[in-house]
Design an enzyme around this catalytic site. Structure first.
Site, PDB file in Angstrom:
ATOM      1  N   ASP A   9      -2.713  32.595  64.761  1.00 14.35           N
ATOM      2  CA  ASP A   9      -3.550  33.182  63.048  1.00 14.35           C
ATOM      3  C   ASP A   9      -5.038  33.694  64.170  1.00 14.35           C
ATOM      4  O   ASP A   9      -5.293  32.879  63.700  1.00 14.35           O
ATOM      5  CB  ASP A   9      -3.358  31.517  62.112  1.00 14.35           C
ATOM      6  CG  ASP A   9      -4.315  32.299  61.309  1.00 14.35           C
ATOM      7  OD1 ASP A   9      -4.105  33.472  61.152  1.00 14.35           O
ATOM      8  OD2 ASP A   9      -4.248  31.879  60.061  1.00 14.35           O
ATOM      9  N   LYS A  70     -13.628  40.335  62.634  1.00 13.58           N
ATOM     10  CA  LYS A  70     -11.977  41.218  62.683  1.00 13.58           C
ATOM     11  C   LYS A  70     -11.981  41.746  61.256  1.00 13.58           C
ATOM     12  O   LYS A  70     -10.616  42.528  60.818  1.00 13.58           O
ATOM     13  CB  LYS A  70     -10.486  39.610  61.067  1.00 13.58           C
ATOM     14  CG  LYS A  70      -9.529  39.640  61.409  1.00 13.58           C
ATOM     15  CD  LYS A  70      -8.686  38.276  60.748  1.00 13.58           C
ATOM     16  CE  LYS A  70      -7.441  38.716  60.091  1.00 13.58           C
ATOM     17  NZ  LYS A  70      -6.774  38.113  59.937  1.00 13.58           N
ATOM     18  N   GLU A 147       0.930  37.998  57.651  1.00 14.34           N
ATOM     19  CA  GLU A 147       0.552  37.073  57.765  1.00 14.34           C
ATOM     20  C   GLU A 147       0.769  35.956  56.380  1.00 14.34           C
ATOM     21  O   GLU A 147       1.748  34.635  56.300  1.00 14.34           O
ATOM     22  CB  GLU A 147      -1.259  36.420  57.238  1.00 14.34           C
ATOM     23  CG  GLU A 147      -2.202  36.944  58.629  1.00 14.34           C
ATOM     24  CD  GLU A 147      -3.747  37.036  57.931  1.00 14.34           C
ATOM     25  OE1 GLU A 147      -3.725  37.139  56.786  1.00 14.34           O
ATOM     26  OE2 GLU A 147      -4.124  37.682  59.261  1.00 14.34           O
ATOM     27  N   ASP A 170      -2.153  34.538  49.791  1.00 15.40           N
ATOM     28  CA  ASP A 170      -2.871  34.589  50.914  1.00 15.40           C
ATOM     29  C   ASP A 170      -4.637  34.547  50.287  1.00 15.40           C
ATOM     30  O   ASP A 170      -4.812  35.714  50.719  1.00 15.40           O
ATOM     31  CB  ASP A 170      -2.115  34.621  51.797  1.00 15.40           C
ATOM     32  CG  ASP A 170      -3.556  34.665  53.134  1.00 15.40           C
ATOM     33  OD1 ASP A 170      -3.913  33.811  53.449  1.00 15.40           O
ATOM     34  OD2 ASP A 170      -2.587  35.035  54.220  1.00 15.40           O
TER      35      ASP A 170
END
Ligand code: AMP
Length: 575
Positions: A9, A70, A147, A170
């Protein structure tokens, strides 16, 4: 030594690596024995620090440290760290390489292959950038999974026998994903996903910083000085306060010696959860659109959801659980630690891919999170309207998918067709994201509308697109790969980037606990004053002397003593 298959992850704030062993998934601890490795990179000369030490150094050496990169994947953004330039892919590669080393050290085996996760709403460019990061890190990655799909797999592992319609919310550090799915006898069918790649826990911190700056302006008549360290310290204090407010309804935000336009100020501000939640309202409102879209695409109503699963560290904020409870009419479920579910699901996918019989009854299907199409022109009332978005693969299409659309020439003697590929949901191309340009040449010359090209989009399980075009009359085929994309590297550039990263030296694993203890202590030392500062200064000096002695037993002893002081002071920077 046989190779292992791991799941990674790669998060905005934290990254994790996990593995399935004997049918049980587990998150692998890093060199410090911790499960969460901050996605932070610090460069000190030609040495690189990744993880918690780097995260602590963001406070003392912000100009040499990168975090939250990211968010910039797939863009042309460059990071300057200690005079060296890095792309977001390269920084991600350094994190991935560190996780690979951690996994190999903990498992005593080489990592043969990894499954890496990305937010469902990551577009084409961001996915390709993630692939590059894996290449640069020397990680063999064939599957990238979304994800929320990974989170669903992690839950699916424990709910194999149940039939369940669920929604996964999420909310990570930088992104928000919503997924509607159904679990039935181990088959996890993703029905729809939607999201916002620019909404995450960090935005809540931004809102808190705004709150502090307004308070400085109105109550103290001053503003924050243009100082990177000051800004980083205020951000850190807000982040810590945000986390405290997940457990308590009141807290105090304090930064000593904050540099302002009127000089240094001991900044102290009481905060209540309720007051802040008012400030968070615009962010909470932004969560509604993707939720509504995912439900609509799945043909479901909020009340149909039998479970609402919360994933991502930021869902620890009580306002997120309340929002979910209000919308779905039920209390959300958090049976897996919200920050581990994605890594566990990635490990399950890796085990599935490796043919591990312990998980063989699980299957996950996925859908395209956004529409892909090309720009076309149409003649309307004698004028040519350009830039019309013609979808080829619509969002919600089950993956892998392959679709063909036929496009005719629109002018006489047209021998070329320009294919401009876009991703998005707007009827006008300029409002969508351009992801590549290709040209089909060699169309036989003829009157307008007599020649045609079949354009095929193939969208693989990783959410990565291939485009090919066939001239209908000649059957001549052209295959394209997305080359124009920002951040896309040629093979030569990739080799050069890899060589450049290889020249950087990582801190040796065995030195990491010491480097991390010093970085954490330095960061806290900058925060403290008076007696507390003196106490910490003493423990730091004793530890540094122990390091000089090179006596491993003494070093370990004094490191523990220093960590105990950090713990006792209880005001420590983030993990
Ligand atoms: P992730 O990318 O899933 O690790 O999520 C990281 C985000 O979760 C960051 O924005 C953190 O600030 C946030 N976060 C982690 N723990 C908490 C907590 N206890 N309360 C509020 N937010 C948290």
């Amino acid at each position: 030594m046989s190779g292992v298959h791991v799941g990674i992850d790669l998060g905005t704030t934290y990254s994790l690596v996990a593995v399935v062993q004997n049918g049980e998934p587990k998150v692998i601890p890093n060199a410090l024995g911790e499960l969460l490795t901050p996605s932070a990179v610090n460069v000190d000369g030609d040495r690189v620090l990744v993880g918690r030490a780097a995260r602590a150094r963001a406070l003392t050496h912000p100009e040499a440290t990168a975090v939250s990169f990211k968010r910039d994947m797939g863009t042309d953004r460059k990071y300057e760290l200690s005079g060296r330039t890095f792309t977001p892919e390269e920084l991600s590669a350094l994190v991935l390489a560190e996780l690979k080393r951690d996994a190999e050290a903990a498992l005593g085996a080489e990592v043969e292959e990894a499954v890496v996760t990305v937010p469902a709403y990551f577009g084409e460019l961001q996915r390709r950038a993630t692939r590059h990061a894996c290449d640069l890190a020397g990680l063999h990655v064939e599957r990238i999974i979304n994800e929320p799909t990974a989170a669903a797999l992690a839950y699916g592992l424990h709910h194999r026998a149940s039939e369940l319609r669920a929604v996964v919310l999420d909310l990570g550090g930088g992104t928000f994903d919503v997924t509607a799915l159904e679990i039935m006898e181990g088959v996890i069918e993703i029905q729809a996903s939607a999201g916002d790649t620019r909404l995450g826990g960090e935005d809540f911190v931004d809102a808190m910083i705004e709150h502090c700056l307004e308070w400085l302006a109105t109550e103290r008549g001053t503003e924050l000085a243009d100082d990177a360290v000051g800004r980083a310290r205020l951000r850190e204090a807000c982040e810590l306060a945000k986390r405290r407010l997940s457990d308590a309804s009141e807290t105090r935000l304090a930064v000593s010696g904050l540099p302002t336009s009127k000089g240094k100020l001991d900044f102290e501000l009481p905060l209540s959860r309720a007051r802040l939640e008012e400030r968070f309202q615009p962010l909470l409102d932004r969560m509604l659109a993707p939720i509504e879209r995912a439900l609509r695409d799945a043909g479901r109503r909020a009340s149909d959801a039998q479970e609402v699963l919360l994933v991502g560290g930021a869902t620890r904020m009580p306002c997120i659980a309340s929002l979910a409870a209000k919308l779905f009419g039920r209390l959300p479920l958090r049976s897996l630690p919200p920050d581990e579910a994605v890594a566990i699901g990635a490990a399950v996918q890796a085990a599935l891919k490796a043919g591990d019989s312990a998980v063989a009854d699980l299957v996950a299907t996925d859908v395209a999170p956004f529409t892909l199409g090309i720009a076309t022109a149409q003649k309307l009332h004698d004028s040519l309207v350009q830039g019309i978005f013609s979808p080829i693969i619509e969002r919600g299409t089950v993956l892998p998918a392959s679709r063909v659309e036929r496009f005719c020439t629109i002018s006489n003697a047209q021998t070329r067709l320009k294919l401009e590929v876009f991703q998005g949901e707007h009827a006008r191309c300029e409002k969508n994201q351009r992801i590549g340009d290709f040209e089909v040449r060699g169309i036989p010359s003829g009157p307008a509308g007599t020649e045609a090209v079949d354009v095929r989009f193939s969208y693989d399980m990783n959410g990565v697109l291939d485009v090919d075009a066939t001239i209908v009359s000649t059957n001549e085929a052209h295959t394209f790969t997305i080359e124009r994309s920002a951040g896309r590297l040629s093979r030569r550039e990739l080799e050069a980037a890899r060589a450049r990263l290889a020249r950087l030296k990582f801190h040796p694993r065995e030195a990491l606990p010491n480097v991390t203890a010093i970085s954490r202590a330095d960061a806290l030392y900058a925060e403290l004053v008076g007696h507390e500062r003196a106490q910490l200064g003493h423990a730091l000096a004793v530890f540094r002397a122990a390091l000089e002695s090179q006596d491993p037993k003494l070093i370990a002893q004094q490191r523990e003593a220093l960590l105990a002081v950090l713990l006792a002071l209880g005001r420590e920077a983030l993990k």
